[in-house]
Design a protein around this motif. Structure first.
Motif, PDB file in Angstrom:
ATOM      1  N   GLU A 123     -32.664  92.105  47.787  1.00 13.62           N
ATOM      2  CA  GLU A 123     -32.851  93.395  48.683  1.00 13.62           C
ATOM      3  C   GLU A 123     -32.603  93.726  49.775  1.00 13.62           C
ATOM      4  O   GLU A 123     -32.071  94.882  50.118  1.00 13.62           O
ATOM      5  CB  GLU A 123     -34.501  93.726  48.920  1.00 13.62           C
ATOM      6  N   SER A 124     -31.660  92.241  50.584  1.00 10.34           N
ATOM      7  CA  SER A 124     -30.798  92.685  51.825  1.00 10.34           C
ATOM      8  C   SER A 124     -29.071  92.798  51.608  1.00 10.34           C
ATOM      9  O   SER A 124     -29.033  93.149  52.074  1.00 10.34           O
ATOM     10  CB  SER A 124     -31.330  91.348  52.742  1.00 10.34           C
ATOM     11  N   LYS A 125     -29.060  92.375  50.136  1.00 15.32           N
ATOM     12  CA  LYS A 125     -27.909  92.862  49.884  1.00 15.32           C
ATOM     13  C   LYS A 125     -27.481  93.956  49.442  1.00 15.32           C
ATOM     14  O   LYS A 125     -26.549  94.257  48.639  1.00 15.32           O
ATOM     15  CB  LYS A 125     -27.359  91.881  49.072  1.00 15.32           C
ATOM     16  N   LYS A 126     -28.901  94.700  49.209  1.00 16.52           N
ATOM     17  CA  LYS A 126     -29.239  96.378  48.087  1.00 16.52           C
ATOM     18  C   LYS A 126     -29.114  95.366  46.545  1.00 16.52           C
ATOM     19  O   LYS A 126     -28.077  96.561  46.171  1.00 16.52           O
ATOM     20  CB  LYS A 126     -28.149  97.066  49.148  1.00 16.52           C
ATOM     21  N   LEU A 127     -29.194  95.021  45.985  1.00 19.32           N
ATOM     22  CA  LEU A 127     -28.759  94.095  45.190  1.00 19.32           C
ATOM     23  C   LEU A 127     -30.072  94.982  44.041  1.00 19.32           C
ATOM     24  O   LEU A 127     -31.436  93.846  43.924  1.00 19.32           O
ATOM     25  CB  LEU A 127     -27.915  92.885  44.635  1.00 19.32           C
TER      26      LEU A 127
END
Ligand code: ATP
Length: 268
Positions: A123-127
């Motif tokens: 989520e933090s990597k926007k994946l």
């Protein structure tokens, strides 16, 4: 690109062992690479090799204790994908073969939390993973659960391949409007929680895919698994909010699970 960055490995340093799994695009073997125990997925077909190179390129950028780690690839008679060896296999099988008599609820919460932390990192990597399910979570020798199978992982939320969607794990908006997001991963995570607390049962037992699509759209949701902590079932229901904006993110879910872990051990 891979060779420049050190992800291209040397076939002569690899020893192949027995087969330990079978995927859609090739078999998975136990192996050893420069003294380290590894898993080797051998992709047969050239046509698909390209998309797997894409998958591994995504994986090279990801490092987290709850994601299966990529060691590199070998281009030799098709693509070899070398990852850390997860000796206890996929989480679904792990839970089904051991069951209630061997695995207690604290261990189940651990698995839930492991996966949640891996997903919080994605989520933090926007994946967006798009295929989160117990079959795509692997268990290490020391019983840590890690998210695997980044085949469908995309940076953006477009380019769907609708026929292949795992219906029972896919959020309604993804099935209907092909909209994928972290919040559709959260829906799948809710299904995965249900799988964990039923010790690996098939979701929506006895319902056809067509039925699932229709009923879920109308608001139907699975009941609480037997002897599942009420707080955990409440989390599942939050993950299954029809409106993706009303679902919690993975950070929120992690906080709640950590609370449950503390309270649960107090109760025992
Ligand atoms: P695909 O979506 O590419 O068809 P799949 O989800 O069917 O793949 P794979 O990822 O190819 O499954 O793996 C098949 C099985 O092999 C897994 O369910 C697991 O039991 C085993 N396996 C895969 N990777 C590893 C690993 N790193 N360590 C141990 N076992 C593994």
């Amino acid at each position: 690109e891979l060779s420049k960055t050190g992800w291209l490995l040397d076939i002569t340093k690899l020893t192949l062992g027995e087969q330990i799994g079978e995927g859609e695009f090739g078999a998975v073997y136990r192996g050893e690479y420069m003294g380290q125990k590894v898993a080797v997925k051998i992709i047969k077909c050239d046509v698909t090799a390209q998309s797997f190179l894409q998958e591994t390129t995504v994986m090279t950028k990801l490092q987290h204790k709850n994601l299966v780690r990529l060691l590199g690839v070998i281009l030799h008679k098709g693509l070899h994908i070398i990852t850390e060896l997860m000796t206890k296999g996929n989480l679904g099988n792990f839970l089904r073969t051991r069951g209630r008599s061997v695995i207690n609820s604290v261990q189940l919460l651990h698995f839930a939390l492991n996966v949640c932390e891996g997903m919080e990192y994605l989520e933090s990597k926007k994946l967006v993973h798009r295929d989160l399910a117990a079959r795509n979570v692997l268990v290490s020798d020391d019983s840590v659960a890690k998210v695997s199978d980044f085949g469908l992982t995309k940076v953006d939320s477009k380019e769907p391949d609708k026929a292949k969607l795992p219906v029972k794990w896919t959020a309604p908006e993804s099935l209907k409007k092909e909209k994928f997001s972290t919040k559709s991963d959260v829906w799948s995570y809710g299904i995965l929680l249900w799988e964990i607390f039923t010790y690996g049962r098939q979701p929506y037992p006895k319902m056809s895919l067509k039925e699932v699509k229709e009923k879920v759209e109308e608001g139907y949701r699975m009941e609480s698994p037997e002897s599942c902590p009420p707080n955990v079932y409440s989390l599942m229901r939050l993950c299954w909010e029809q409106d993706p904006r009303r679902r919690p993110g993975f950070s929120k879910l992690r906080e709640k699970l950590e609370q449950e872990m503390i309270q649960g051990t107090d109760r025992d």
